[in-house]
Design an enzyme around this catalytic site. Structure first.
Site, PDB file in Angstrom:
ATOM      1  N   SER A 119       2.034   1.851   7.886  1.00 40.56           N
ATOM      2  CA  SER A 119       3.394   1.979   8.402  1.00 40.56           C
ATOM      3  C   SER A 119       4.084   3.172   7.757  1.00 40.56           C
ATOM      4  O   SER A 119       3.707   3.608   6.667  1.00 40.56           O
ATOM      5  CB  SER A 119       4.186   0.701   8.081  1.00 40.56           C
ATOM      6  OG  SER A 119       5.565   0.866   8.325  1.00 40.56           O
ATOM      7  N   TYR A 149       7.012  -6.673   3.407  1.00 39.38           N
ATOM      8  CA  TYR A 149       6.354  -5.694   4.276  1.00 39.38           C
ATOM      9  C   TYR A 149       6.189  -4.363   3.558  1.00 39.38           C
ATOM     10  O   TYR A 149       5.110  -3.772   3.560  1.00 39.38           O
ATOM     11  CB  TYR A 149       7.177  -5.525   5.549  1.00 39.38           C
ATOM     12  CG  TYR A 149       6.516  -4.688   6.610  1.00 39.38           C
ATOM     13  CD1 TYR A 149       5.611  -5.250   7.501  1.00 39.38           C
ATOM     14  CD2 TYR A 149       6.810  -3.334   6.746  1.00 39.38           C
ATOM     15  CE1 TYR A 149       5.012  -4.492   8.487  1.00 39.38           C
ATOM     16  CE2 TYR A 149       6.216  -2.564   7.720  1.00 39.38           C
ATOM     17  CZ  TYR A 149       5.313  -3.145   8.592  1.00 39.38           C
ATOM     18  OH  TYR A 149       4.709  -2.383   9.570  1.00 39.38           O
TER      19      TYR A 149
END
Length: 240
Positions: free
Chosen positions: A140, A154
């Protein structure tokens, strides 16, 4: 057994994983797609085959260590080899801040985004050593640059993937294994439903599309065996 290159994709039932399956199959890979939803896998396999490609569905919960090893065995039994991994399974939650997150959710996110990646790579590594295989870890933008809104769990899990890829490249280079830490910015997929505020149609229109990431994955997979692409960051112009 086949001499065609075999690619195993986790998180292959939708979004970037599904798009990568179609792109890789178009480049001549046999693709094995895994996710927890068999019906989604059937759609992906059907689309690949309709385009003239070779695909096989393998339902899997990547957080189940025994199931991962059994899936690895099934891939090798069916195809006789494994030449690449695309690890695209991911998880987040709308409740992602210190003041509203839960520890069970934190564990589930880290298990999916980080531990499962290590589990699949570990299971596949003997076969990848034999083939001089390539690994694409779909991380990401938050794994490359701190993003306050991405969430405690995350951000931690995706940042750690950078170290996973570095150690893999440093230690497995003698076997020809190479890995890429792929860090996409905003991508218009169903994953956006896990945000506290779900982007609307106008916001999604200026994001990356799954096909954009699929082209990037295909580029990495198609690179010569002497080329290692350690990290790639792909962002929409609108990324802030």
């Amino acid at each position: 057994m086949t001499e065609q290159r075999v690619l195993w994709i986790t998180g292959g039932g939708s979004g970037m994983g599904a798009a990568s399956a179609r792109a890789a199959a178009a480049d001549g890979w046999t693709v094995v797609v895994s996710s927890r939803r068999p019906e989604a896998l059937d759609e992906v396999v059907g689309a690949v085959r309709a385009d003239g490609g070779s695909a096989w569905a393998l339902p899997l919960d990547v957080s189940d260590d025994d199931a991962v090893r059994a899936a690895r065995d099934a891939v090798l039994a069916e195809h006789g080899r494994l030449d690449g991994l695309v690890l695209a399974a991911g998880l987040n939650t709308p409740r992602r801040r210190w003041d509203d997150q839960s520890v069970p959710d934190f564990r589930a996110i880290v298990d999916t985004n980080l531990t499962a990646v290590v589990t699949v790579v570990d299971a596949a590594l003997p076969a990848l050593r034999e083939s001089g295989g390539v690994v694409v870890v779909v991380s990401s933008y938050a794994g490359w640059s701190f993003q306050p809104g991405a969430g405690v769990a995350y951000s931690a899990s995706k940042t750690a993937l950078g170290s996973v890829v570095r150690t893999l490249n440093q230690q497995e280079a003698p076997h020809g294994v190479r890995a890429t830490h792929l860090c996409p910015g905003d991508v218009a997929t169903d994953f956006l439903a896990q945000r506290p505020s779900v982007p609307d149609v106008a916001a999604r229109a200026v994001m990356l599309q799954p096909s954009d990431i699929a082209r990037t994955v295909a580029f990495v997979l198609g690179s010569p065996a002497h080329v290692r692409i350690d990290e790639l960051v792909v962002s929409p112009v609108s990324q802030r």
